[in-house]
Design a protein around this motif. Structure first.
Motif, PDB file in Angstrom:
ATOM      1  N   GLU A   1       0.743  -1.261  -0.113  1.00 46.43           N
ATOM      2  CA  GLU A   1       0.047   0.049   0.059  1.00 46.43           C
ATOM      3  C   GLU A   1       0.782   1.343  -0.070  1.00 46.43           C
ATOM      4  O   GLU A   1       0.102   2.546   0.045  1.00 46.43           O
ATOM      5  CB  GLU A   1      -0.900   0.105   1.272  1.00 46.43           C
ATOM      6  CG  GLU A   1      -1.790  -1.112   1.401  1.00 46.43           C
ATOM      7  CD  GLU A   1      -2.718  -1.414   0.256  1.00 46.43           C
ATOM      8  OE1 GLU A   1      -3.200  -0.501  -0.485  1.00 46.43           O
ATOM      9  OE2 GLU A   1      -2.879  -2.538  -0.397  1.00 46.43           O
ATOM     10  N   VAL A   2       2.084   1.325   0.148  1.00 47.43           N
ATOM     11  CA  VAL A   2       3.030   2.158   0.124  1.00 47.43           C
ATOM     12  C   VAL A   2       2.894   3.223  -1.151  1.00 47.43           C
ATOM     13  O   VAL A   2       2.819   2.572  -2.271  1.00 47.43           O
ATOM     14  CB  VAL A   2       4.207   1.972   0.559  1.00 47.43           C
ATOM     15  CG1 VAL A   2       4.345   1.452   2.102  1.00 47.43           C
ATOM     16  CG2 VAL A   2       4.896   0.923  -0.259  1.00 47.43           C
ATOM     17  N   ASP A   3       3.387   4.598  -1.032  1.00 47.65           N
ATOM     18  CA  ASP A   3       3.309   5.138  -2.344  1.00 47.65           C
ATOM     19  C   ASP A   3       4.536   6.365  -2.483  1.00 47.65           C
ATOM     20  O   ASP A   3       4.648   6.774  -3.371  1.00 47.65           O
ATOM     21  CB  ASP A   3       2.041   5.812  -2.666  1.00 47.65           C
ATOM     22  CG  ASP A   3       1.483   6.620  -1.555  1.00 47.65           C
ATOM     23  OD1 ASP A   3       2.213   7.047  -0.385  1.00 47.65           O
ATOM     24  OD2 ASP A   3       0.434   7.351  -1.505  1.00 47.65           O
ATOM     25  N   THR A   4       5.415   6.550  -1.395  1.00 45.78           N
ATOM     26  CA  THR A   4       6.316   7.480  -1.255  1.00 45.78           C
ATOM     27  C   THR A   4       7.742   6.622  -1.901  1.00 45.78           C
ATOM     28  O   THR A   4       7.679   5.296  -1.788  1.00 45.78           O
ATOM     29  CB  THR A   4       6.817   7.917   0.020  1.00 45.78           C
ATOM     30  OG1 THR A   4       7.205   6.839   0.750  1.00 45.78           O
ATOM     31  CG2 THR A   4       5.515   8.674   0.670  1.00 45.78           C
ATOM     32  N   PRO A   5       8.374   7.272  -2.631  1.00 46.01           N
ATOM     33  CA  PRO A   5       9.641   6.825  -3.219  1.00 46.01           C
ATOM     34  C   PRO A   5      10.584   5.920  -1.957  1.00 46.01           C
ATOM     35  O   PRO A   5      11.173   4.770  -2.300  1.00 46.01           O
ATOM     36  CB  PRO A   5      10.423   7.747  -3.830  1.00 46.01           C
ATOM     37  CG  PRO A   5       9.377   9.028  -4.198  1.00 46.01           C
ATOM     38  CD  PRO A   5       8.254   8.763  -2.802  1.00 46.01           C
ATOM     39  N   TYR A   6      10.632   6.439  -0.926  1.00 48.19           N
ATOM     40  CA  TYR A   6      11.278   5.782   0.182  1.00 48.19           C
ATOM     41  C   TYR A   6      10.824   4.660   0.390  1.00 48.19           C
ATOM     42  O   TYR A   6      11.536   3.427   0.654  1.00 48.19           O
ATOM     43  CB  TYR A   6      11.416   6.841   1.264  1.00 48.19           C
ATOM     44  CG  TYR A   6      12.347   5.987   2.663  1.00 48.19           C
ATOM     45  CD1 TYR A   6      13.451   5.884   2.556  1.00 48.19           C
ATOM     46  CD2 TYR A   6      11.478   5.640   3.533  1.00 48.19           C
ATOM     47  CE1 TYR A   6      14.447   5.149   3.650  1.00 48.19           C
ATOM     48  CE2 TYR A   6      11.964   4.844   4.404  1.00 48.19           C
ATOM     49  CZ  TYR A   6      13.504   4.742   4.559  1.00 48.19           C
ATOM     50  OH  TYR A   6      13.999   4.162   5.389  1.00 48.19           O
ATOM     51  N   GLU A   7       9.349   4.581   0.763  1.00 46.98           N
ATOM     52  CA  GLU A   7       8.738   3.184   0.984  1.00 46.98           C
ATOM     53  C   GLU A   7       8.783   2.380  -0.153  1.00 46.98           C
ATOM     54  O   GLU A   7       8.945   1.069   0.342  1.00 46.98           O
ATOM     55  CB  GLU A   7       7.378   3.515   1.659  1.00 46.98           C
ATOM     56  CG  GLU A   7       7.291   4.405   2.729  1.00 46.98           C
ATOM     57  CD  GLU A   7       5.779   4.861   2.904  1.00 46.98           C
ATOM     58  OE1 GLU A   7       5.279   5.087   4.167  1.00 46.98           O
ATOM     59  OE2 GLU A   7       5.269   5.212   1.814  1.00 46.98           O
TER      60      GLU A   7
ATOM     61  N   GLU B   1      12.130   0.866  -0.060  1.00 48.78           N
ATOM     62  CA  GLU B   1      12.530  -0.218   0.988  1.00 48.78           C
ATOM     63  C   GLU B   1      11.752  -1.626   0.473  1.00 48.78           C
ATOM     64  O   GLU B   1      12.499  -2.724   0.657  1.00 48.78           O
ATOM     65  CB  GLU B   1      11.680   0.116   2.219  1.00 48.78           C
ATOM     66  CG  GLU B   1      12.273   1.128   3.158  1.00 48.78           C
ATOM     67  CD  GLU B   1      13.695   0.923   3.568  1.00 48.78           C
ATOM     68  OE1 GLU B   1      13.846  -0.257   4.231  1.00 48.78           O
ATOM     69  OE2 GLU B   1      14.690   1.681   3.400  1.00 48.78           O
ATOM     70  N   ASN B   2      10.773  -1.597  -0.355  1.00 48.77           N
ATOM     71  CA  ASN B   2      10.207  -2.681  -0.699  1.00 48.77           C
ATOM     72  C   ASN B   2      11.126  -3.363  -1.752  1.00 48.77           C
ATOM     73  O   ASN B   2      11.360  -4.760  -1.856  1.00 48.77           O
ATOM     74  CB  ASN B   2       8.763  -2.538  -1.419  1.00 48.77           C
ATOM     75  CG  ASN B   2       7.475  -2.906  -0.603  1.00 48.77           C
ATOM     76  OD1 ASN B   2       7.836  -2.848   0.584  1.00 48.77           O
ATOM     77  ND2 ASN B   2       6.564  -2.103  -0.866  1.00 48.77           N
ATOM     78  N   VAL B   3      11.743  -2.547  -2.765  1.00 46.21           N
ATOM     79  CA  VAL B   3      12.690  -3.065  -3.567  1.00 46.21           C
ATOM     80  C   VAL B   3      13.887  -3.964  -2.947  1.00 46.21           C
ATOM     81  O   VAL B   3      14.252  -4.760  -3.207  1.00 46.21           O
ATOM     82  CB  VAL B   3      13.326  -1.981  -4.343  1.00 46.21           C
ATOM     83  CG1 VAL B   3      14.371  -2.550  -5.480  1.00 46.21           C
ATOM     84  CG2 VAL B   3      12.079  -1.542  -5.265  1.00 46.21           C
TER      85      VAL B   3
END
Length: 149
Positions: free
Chosen positions: A36-42, A45-47
């Motif tokens: 559900e994240v949408d910021t580049p940082y978040e 983190e998934n990447v």
């Protein structure tokens, strides 16, 4: 190299970790990814987590390939030996192909085990490829969100 559960993995030590532990770590990493994240940082983190999963998939894939190759080699050797044994025990003059076919029939259960190992290799390869594609999709999403800020 990456760290999971206070353990540093390198190509020199990952082979000492049990498959069960590696699978648990994959599941833990997957569960910690937030869709559900949408910021580049978040998103990045998934990447990072998915990249760690790729590394583990790679290890499991290599192990599965080895197991499959060994099983295939052993089955091929046993099948050839069995065909020659059947031919030497026979009093009839039949072509070697006949005895090879008989050996193949007798090796059916071992061949099923071999095919199961091959299936596992394919599953791991597909999981690896799908994870790579997901990483690429997230990277594109990161690039797209840069323009939103």
């Amino acid at each position: 190299m990456f760290v999971l559960f206070n353990m540093m993995y390198t190509p020199f030590n990952i082979n000492t970790v049990s498959e069960e532990t590696l699978v648990e770590q994959i599941e833990s990493l997957l569960n910690s990814c937030d869709e559900e994240v949408d910021t580049p940082y978040e998103l990045s983190e998934n990447v990072i987590k998915l990249t760690d999963i790729l590394y583990i998939y790679g290890e499991l894939y290599a192990r599965a390939q080895r197991a499959y190759a060994l099983e295939k080699f052993q089955n091929n050797t046993n099948e050839t030996l069995l065909a020659h044994k059947l031919k030497s025990e026979s009093t009839e003059k039949l072509p070697v192909g006949y005895f090879s076919a008989l050996a193949q029939q007798q090796m059916l259960e071992q061949k099923k085990d071999e095919y199961d190992l091959q299936l596992n290799v394919s599953r791991l390869k597909y999981a690896y490829d799908a994870t790579q594609e997901k990483i690429n999709a997230i990277k594109k999403k990161i690039d797209a969100t840069k323009y939103d800020y």
